[in-house]
Design a protein around this motif. Structure first.
Motif, mmCIF file in Angstrom:
data_model
loop_
_atom_site.group_PDB
_atom_site.id
_atom_site.type_symbol
_atom_site.label_atom_id
_atom_site.label_comp_id
_atom_site.label_asym_id
_atom_site.label_seq_id
_atom_site.Cartn_x
_atom_site.Cartn_y
_atom_site.Cartn_z
ATOM 1 N N VAL A 184 0.648 -7.178 -0.488
ATOM 2 C CA VAL A 184 1.021 -8.555 -0.169
ATOM 3 C C VAL A 184 1.670 -8.536 1.208
ATOM 4 C CG1 VAL A 184 1.433 -9.150 -2.555
ATOM 5 C CG2 VAL A 184 3.296 -8.290 -1.153
ATOM 6 N N HIS A 185 2.014 -9.676 1.620
ATOM 7 C CA HIS A 185 2.698 -9.706 2.909
ATOM 8 C C HIS A 185 3.938 -10.526 2.735
ATOM 9 C CE1 HIS A 185 -0.191 -7.791 5.462
ATOM 10 N NE2 HIS A 185 -1.141 -8.372 4.752
ATOM 11 N N VAL A 186 4.934 -10.073 3.348
ATOM 12 C CA VAL A 186 6.150 -10.864 3.240
ATOM 13 C C VAL A 186 6.469 -11.360 4.624
ATOM 14 C CG1 VAL A 186 7.019 -9.535 1.355
ATOM 15 C CG2 VAL A 186 7.580 -8.894 3.680
ATOM 16 N N THR A 187 6.934 -12.519 4.657
ATOM 17 C CA THR A 187 7.247 -13.069 5.965
ATOM 18 C C THR A 187 8.737 -13.105 6.133
ATOM 19 O OG1 THR A 187 5.349 -14.435 5.777
ATOM 20 C CG2 THR A 187 6.936 -14.979 7.479
ATOM 21 N N GLU A 188 9.125 -12.413 7.131
ATOM 22 C CA GLU A 188 10.546 -12.417 7.361
ATOM 23 C C GLU A 188 10.802 -13.045 8.683
ATOM 24 O OE1 GLU A 188 11.658 -8.465 7.143
ATOM 25 O OE2 GLU A 188 12.053 -8.579 5.011
ATOM 26 N N GLU A 189 11.998 -12.946 9.013
ATOM 27 C CA GLU A 189 12.337 -13.539 10.286
ATOM 28 C C GLU A 189 11.436 -13.010 11.330
ATOM 29 O OE1 GLU A 189 15.107 -11.000 9.819
ATOM 30 O OE2 GLU A 189 15.369 -11.747 7.854
ATOM 31 N N ARG A 190 11.340 -11.752 11.360
ATOM 32 C CA ARG A 190 10.596 -11.156 12.407
ATOM 33 C C ARG A 190 9.174 -11.456 12.362
ATOM 34 N NH1 ARG A 190 13.925 -7.844 11.267
ATOM 35 N NH2 ARG A 190 15.637 -7.784 12.551
ATOM 36 N N GLY A 191 8.697 -11.723 11.192
ATOM 37 C CA GLY A 191 7.281 -11.928 11.121
ATOM 38 C C GLY A 191 6.785 -11.397 9.841
ATOM 39 N N ARG A 192 5.553 -11.201 9.814
ATOM 40 C CA ARG A 192 4.999 -10.818 8.541
ATOM 41 C C ARG A 192 4.908 -9.318 8.442
ATOM 42 N NH1 ARG A 192 -0.737 -12.287 6.729
ATOM 43 N NH2 ARG A 192 -1.546 -10.430 7.171
ATOM 44 N N LYS A 193 5.312 -8.860 7.386
ATOM 45 C CA LYS A 193 5.307 -7.427 7.228
ATOM 46 C C LYS A 193 4.484 -7.039 6.019
ATOM 47 C CE LYS A 193 9.610 -5.990 7.430
ATOM 48 N NZ LYS A 193 11.057 -6.026 7.368
ATOM 49 N N PRO A 194 3.873 -5.952 6.152
ATOM 50 C CA PRO A 194 3.081 -5.488 5.023
ATOM 51 C C PRO A 194 4.010 -5.097 3.899
ATOM 52 C CG PRO A 194 3.190 -3.811 6.724
ATOM 53 C CD PRO A 194 3.812 -5.052 7.299
ATOM 54 N N ALA A 195 3.586 -5.403 2.749
ATOM 55 C CA ALA A 195 4.431 -5.061 1.611
ATOM 56 C C ALA A 195 3.568 -4.910 0.370
ATOM 57 C CB ALA A 195 5.454 -6.164 1.387
ATOM 58 N N PHE A 196 4.190 -4.407 -0.633
ATOM 59 C CA PHE A 196 3.456 -4.235 -1.875
ATOM 60 C C PHE A 196 4.280 -4.845 -2.991
ATOM 61 C CE2 PHE A 196 1.652 -1.065 0.857
ATOM 62 C CZ PHE A 196 0.302 -1.128 0.539
ATOM 63 N N LYS A 197 3.557 -5.400 -3.881
ATOM 64 C CA LYS A 197 4.238 -6.039 -5.004
ATOM 65 C C LYS A 197 3.905 -5.289 -6.269
ATOM 66 C CE LYS A 197 4.473 -10.348 -7.615
ATOM 67 N NZ LYS A 197 5.909 -10.496 -7.498
ATOM 68 N N TRP A 198 4.889 -5.124 -7.037
ATOM 69 C CA TRP A 198 4.703 -4.399 -8.287
ATOM 70 C C TRP A 198 4.063 -5.340 -9.291
ATOM 71 C CZ3 TRP A 198 5.052 0.504 -9.728
ATOM 72 C CH2 TRP A 198 5.107 0.787 -11.097
ATOM 73 N N ILE A 199 2.976 -4.901 -9.804
ATOM 74 C CA ILE A 199 2.319 -5.746 -10.789
ATOM 75 C C ILE A 199 2.178 -5.018 -12.116
ATOM 76 C CG2 ILE A 199 1.071 -7.100 -9.103
ATOM 77 C CD1 ILE A 199 -1.317 -5.355 -9.604
ATOM 78 N N GLY A 200 2.841 -3.935 -12.167
ATOM 79 C CA GLY A 200 2.783 -3.166 -13.405
ATOM 80 C C GLY A 200 3.843 -3.679 -14.349
ATOM 81 N N PRO A 201 4.058 -2.971 -15.360
ATOM 82 C CA PRO A 201 5.050 -3.366 -16.356
ATOM 83 C C PRO A 201 6.440 -3.359 -15.769
ATOM 84 C CG PRO A 201 4.314 -1.125 -16.725
ATOM 85 C CD PRO A 201 3.435 -1.700 -15.657
ATOM 86 N N VAL A 202 7.174 -4.307 -16.184
ATOM 87 C CA VAL A 202 8.527 -4.385 -15.677
ATOM 88 C C VAL A 202 9.500 -3.982 -16.747
ATOM 89 C CG1 VAL A 202 10.268 -5.894 -14.815
ATOM 90 C CG2 VAL A 202 7.897 -6.204 -14.153
ATOM 91 N N GLU A 203 9.154 -4.360 -17.898
ATOM 92 C CA GLU A 203 10.057 -4.040 -18.984
ATOM 93 C C GLU A 203 9.472 -2.852 -19.673
ATOM 94 O OE1 GLU A 203 12.730 -5.485 -19.613
ATOM 95 O OE2 GLU A 203 12.456 -6.700 -17.847
#
Length: 879
Positions: free
Chosen positions: A318-337
């Motif tokens: 995923v991408h997250v947009t921060e102040e600086r701009g968009r940064k590559p990121a990863f989102k956890w989509i596995g089990p959380v609990e």
DNA sequence: CGATCCCGCCACATT
DNA sequence: AATGTGGCGGGATCG
């Protein structure tokens, strides 16, 4: 069977050999021959794009018929081609394709086709996610590599990550055993717990800042901590365990990195982790600053890991947009609990292992989690006596040096975290002008601050001490505070401490940092929680002194409130009580070792964390806990808790303000460093208020020698600033030591701590409070540095990061350090540190590295300015 | 042009 | 010494 043949035939080489270029060009005329197979060759593969395709391939492999069909499609190409010989394929693929457009793409083997993620999917497709327990699936690397048409090296990349999650385990050379996802949830749970310990705060912190402020540190911690404590750390041991010694190797960074990376997700509130942050956190040793290249490499590795995790369906990009701009990121989509309680299986009984060889908690490379710690604490208590040491170790199970590594890891982690924090802070700062004063305090060497691994290993432990501590704790009931109990409950000393505050944990249980509000203060702007801190800090200050005393004297502390008021008395009492401690003093060993450890680590830590490392032994976590609890609680406990709890992001300021005002002198409040008592020392706990003056530290060092006391505290000269709490006994000797003024205070008791805090650590919050104006006065040594201006960027950063928490930090510009080193160098531990620092710096190349410096400088200036602002702000408006 | 990350050299570990 | 492992980073590709 086919595979083999093929593999041989065509396999590897072909691909490589072929020059890509040609292929491309040829692309048009693909196929045919393989003369220069190059890309052409690839083509065959191309088609795999779809995940299913991969599966198909596999299937096809299984059944010839399929294969043919597929072939057309070209799915399987790798394997098959070997067999099939490329011929036909090329043609077909185009045809086959559904989408016209794609033809080209398909043709060329585009990189994607060869991606690790795809490869991993293929790999995973070959094995059942949930294999029957009965069947043991073994994986032959060679075989798989040939089947998948890739070099073995790539298989390692995949397997290493899978191994980190216990999906597979290595059974022998070239042989891995497929476990499937049966244990995945447990593994994740374990990682989560470990992650909480290690990164919980950081992540929380970050997230707060960045995303939602809603969070509270305190709360967060509480949540997680509780559970985690009991459990054994991760056992990642996995394979290695088997060979405890085995760890030696480099430690498979990929595996560890993978685990750490996963941990970050698990502790992340948002479940989103940006690559850069992850890289920063995961970078070990070097502080972030140092090499850009290192960072780059780390990122590369993270991509490798991320590809595998993506294939596993655990994360997505995923991408997250921060102040600086968009940064590559990863989102956890596995089990959380993680429903299954891992605990049950493993938890209590470490022995049980899901995985065959791996488990043994001890072994796990991961040590980080320090399986040992928790247990230790308890054990320690049991042992009560010296023997503890032995026992403890046993418990820990680590026979060998490996620990050090672990510790190192911790250190590195800490460092990283600090760095990260720092950065964040910086960033935040930008916005507002918030530079954290901390940043000023740079602690160059800190990065190293490694853990004192030695201590642990070395020290026999102190369990005896622990017990004593523990007793108090037990007694502590007095403190009704819930928080306390929690802490106590948690075995891990560390965790316990944490409850309210943000803290840094060291792997070695020996040191704990409690950061009261530092960060908050600094961050405050950015951070939500800050407010709390502020309050806390204020109170903490008040409390601190007592706390110090208390640690050991928790008994006394029992009547918490009182202590505060009566700092002195309390101190006395403490001392009295501590008398016990003195015993610990006796222990000379520590000094020796500790010095080293400390020196190095200390410096490093200090820098990074600001902590001073003391080598107390790690063994006695309980003590720490107790101490912490006591310390904090007695005075503050309630308050603090309140703070923590109360603090509402919304209006943290109010409390803080008051506090700040009140304590204007000691703005810093809250941070404490905890040192667990080592065996001998164990009796002593050291709390350092963040505020402390640097001098104290230095003193300590000198003192130590004389005393040979356990207190290890040696702040790096640069760092110096930490006040040490010495057991009373020690105090006398110490007191003189350091800076006259400070030292005295320090030596005496905690109360002094308060003093110290007040004292201008120039860097400390005070600095902030009292803007630069006269920070120096307090500490001579430091003055020179005038940190603010000169701070080495790096340090500053690091400090900032770390420091954020603690106002304490001493900001010493790098330059300063150097200066000091020479001067101070000599005997005291300090001297040592400095040296190391330098070395340190150099090593990283930071100093040497022009580039780095430049960066740093830039930052520095920036920081300084920001800092100033900050100071002003803080001073002026507490809010 | 920055983000990705393939590729494979080469060092270290193990046999 | 041979072979297994895997760190690491150049530089190609992607977007």
């Amino acid at each position: 069977e086919n595979i083999f043949d093929r593999s041989r035939m065509a396999p590897k080489t072909p691909i490589k050999n072929e020059p890509v270029d040609l292929s491309k060009q040829k692309g048009c005329t693909p196929e045919r021959n393989p003369i220069t197979p190059v890309k052409l060759i690839d083509r065959p593969q191309p088609d795999p794009w779809t995940p299913t395709a991969n599966l198909k391939m596999l299937v096809s492999a299984a059944s010839p018929d399929m294969r043919d069909r597929e072939k057309k499609k070209e799915l399987f190409r790798p394997i098959e081609n070997s067999k099939q010989s490329d011929t036909p394929d090329s043609l077909q693929y185009d045809v086959v394709d559904d989408s016209t457009v794609d033809e080209f793409e398909k043709q060329r083997p585009s990189r994607k086709q060869k991606s690790l993620g795809l490869l991993c999917q293929k790999f995973l497709a070959r094995y059942p996610s949930y294999p029957l327990s009965t069947e043991k699936t073994t994986i032959s690397l060679d075989e798989v590599a040939s089947i998948l048409g890739v070099e073995r090296r790539r298989i390692y990349d995949i397997v290493n990550v899978l191994e980190s999650l216990h999906l597979v385990s290595r059974v022998a050379k070239n042989q891995y055993c497929w476990h499937g996802r049966h244990n995945l949830s447990q593994t994740l749970k374990t990682l989560q717990e470990a992650g909480e310990l290690q990164y919980g705060e950081l992540m929380t912190f970050f997230q707060h800042k960045e995303q939602d402020l809603e969070y509270k540190f305190g709360e967060r911690k509480k949540e997680t901590i509780p559970d985690s404590q009991d459990r054994p750390l991760l056992d990642f041991s996995e394979p290695d365990c088997t060979s405890a010694s085995a760890n030696s190797r480099k430690d498979k960074s990929l595996r560890i990195m993978s685990q750490k990376f996963v941990m970050l997700f698990l502790v992340s509130k948002t479940k989103i982790v940006t690559l850069d942050i992850a890289a920063k956190i995961l970078i070990e040793e070097t502080q972030d600053t140092v090499d850009h290249s290192k960072f780059k490499t780390k990122v590369r590795r993270l991509y490798d890991i991320a590809n595998v995790l993506t294939s596993l369906g655990l994360i997505k990009k995923v991408h997250v947009t921060e102040e600086r701009g968009r940064k590559p990121a990863f989102k956890w989509i596995g089990p959380v609990e993680f429903p299954g309680k891992t605990d049950e299986p493993r938890g209590h009984s470490p022995t049980s292992d899901p995985l065959p060889g791996t488990q043994r908690g001890a072994c796990a490379p991961y040590q980080i989690c320090a399986t040992g710690k928790q247990r230790f604490t308890r054990h320690a208590s049991f042992n009560g006596a010296q023997p503890c040491e032995g026992t403890r170790r046993k418990v820990s199970s680590e026979p060998n040096s490996p620990r050090q590594e672990r510790q190192d890891e911790y250190c590195s982690k800490m460092i990283n975290l600090a760095a990260v924090c720092r950065q964040k802070i910086e960033e935040d700062t930008r916005n507002p002008s918030i530079t954290s004063p901390l940043s000023l305090l740079p602690v160059p060497g800190d990065s190293d601050f490694c853990v004192n691994p030695l201590p642990q290993a070395v020290f026999p432990v102190v369990q005896g001490d622990v017990p004593s501590l523990s007793l108090p704790n037990g007694i502590s009931p007095q403190a009704p505070h819930p928080s306390t109990p929690a802490a106590s409950k948690t075995e891990n000393g560390k965790p316990t401490l944490l409850p309210n505050q943000p803290f840094l944990c060291f792997p070695s249980s020996s040191l704990f940092m409690l950061c009261s509000g530092l960060q908050e203060n600094n961050l405050r702007d950015t951070l939500p929680a800050a407010e709390d801190v502020g309050k806390r800090s204020a109170e903490a200050q008040a409390a601190v002194p007592p706390a110090v005393c208390q640690k050991r004297s928790s008994h006394k502390c029992a009547s918490p409130s009182a202590p505060v008021d009566d700092e002195e008395p309390a101190a006395k009492k403490q001392t009295m009580e501590e008398s016990d401690v003195p015993l610990s003093l006796v222990v000379p060993k520590k000094p020796f070792e500790s010095p080293k450890a400390e020196s190095t680590p200390g410096s490093g830590y200090a820098s990074a964390v600001h902590l001073e490392a003391f080598d107390l032994d790690i063994a006695s976590p309980a003590a720490l806990e107790a101490a912490n609890k006591e310390s904090t609680k007695p005075l503050n406990s309630q308050e603090q808790e309140k703070w923590c709890q109360n603090k509402d992001p919304d209006e943290p300021s109010p409390g803080k303000e008051h506090i700040s005002k009140e304590n204007s002198n000691q703005p810093f409040p809250p941070q404490y460093l905890y040192v667990q008592p080592t065996a001998g020392l164990s009796s002593f706990n050291f709390l350092f208020s963040a505020n402390q003056a640097p001098g104290a530290v230095s003193l300590a060092a000198s003192q130590l020698p004389s005393l040979s006391v356990p207190c290890v505290v040696v702040p790096s000269a640069a760092l110096a600033s930490f006040p040490l709490v010495c057991s009373p006994a020690i105090t006398s000797p110490l007191s003189p030591v350091p800076d006259g003024s400070f030292s005295a205070a320090a030596s005496m008791n905690f109360s002094m701590s308060s003093l110290a805090s007040t004292t201008p650590v120039f860097i400390g919050t005070t600095a902030v409070v009292t803007p630069k104006v006269s920070p120096a006065p307090s500490v001579d040594p430091q003055q020179p540095s005038h940190p603010a201006l000169h701070l080495s960027p790096v340090l500053a950063r690091s400090c900032g990061a770390v420091k954020l928490d603690s106002p304490v930090c001493m900001g010493h510009p790098v330059t300063l350090l150097k200066l000091q080193q020479p001067s101070s160098t000599p005997l005291t531990p300090k001297s040592i540190r400095p040296a190391r620092h330098e070395a340190f710096f150099k090593t990283p190349g930071s100093l040497g590295d022009p580039v780095a410096w430049k960066k740093n400088e830039g930052n520095q200036t920036r920081n300084a300015s920001s800092v100033q602002r900050r100071l002003e702000i803080s001073s002026t408006s507490p809010d």
